[in-house]
Design an enzyme around this catalytic site. Structure first.
Site, PDB file in Angstrom:
ATOM      1  CB  SER A  63      -1.055   0.017   1.101  1.00 10.49           C
ATOM      2  OG  SER A  63      -2.049   0.966   0.743  1.00 10.49           O
ATOM      3  CG  HIS A  68       0.419  16.083   3.604  1.00 15.15           C
ATOM      4  ND1 HIS A  68       0.731  16.350   2.291  1.00 15.15           N
ATOM      5  CD2 HIS A  68      -0.457  15.061   3.585  1.00 15.15           C
ATOM      6  CE1 HIS A  68       0.045  15.529   1.505  1.00 15.15           C
ATOM      7  NE2 HIS A  68      -0.676  14.729   2.268  1.00 15.15           N
ATOM      8  CB  CYS A  83      -2.527  -5.014   2.097  1.00  9.78           C
ATOM      9  SG  CYS A  83      -3.458  -3.596   1.503  1.00  9.78           S
TER      10      CYS A  83
END
Length: 126
Positions: A63, A68, A83
């Site tokens: 995944s 940020h 996953c």
């Protein structure tokens, strides 16, 4: 409980300004976090903003990891979604330690549990 994945959303506060503003440091930290969790790194993309801040993503076979950063607030918004058998907390912990976060708030969300079932209210006329 079987899921298709685990998603850790991590709010990091009190992080080191210089680390949050150093794109190369953040990129290396995220790649190392992915590898430490046992993930296979596929793609890496990071961007440095002016006057400060970094956003980026490490795409893994399992995944992704994203950031940020807001150096002026000592804050970073982190997502680690995995996953399979990988534990996203391994990568999230590594990142929090590398950024010297004073405060950390985590939410872990199981993904792929199936559609949310909402029962319709039934009213009776009296």
């Amino acid at each position: 409980m079987e899921t298709m994945g685990r998603h850790v959303i991590s709010e990091l506060w009190g992080c080191d300004f210089d680390k949050l503003n150093d794109m190369d440091f953040i990129e290396k930290t995220f790649v190392n976090a992915a590898l430490k969790s046992g993930a296979e790194v596929r793609e890496v993309a990071f961007h440095k903003f002016a006057p400060q801040g970094v956003s980026g993503v490490v795409i893994i076979s399992e995944s992704h990891l994203t950031i940020h950063s807001f150096p002026e607030h000592g804050y970073a918004s982190i997502d680690v979604y995995t996953c399979g058998d990988l534990d996203p907390n391994v990568a999230a912990d590594y990142i929090a330690e590398a950024l010297h976060a004073d405060t950390r708030e985590n939410i872990e969300i199981p993904r792929g549990m199936g559609p949310v079932q909402i029962k319709q209210a039934q009213a009776k006329v009296l």
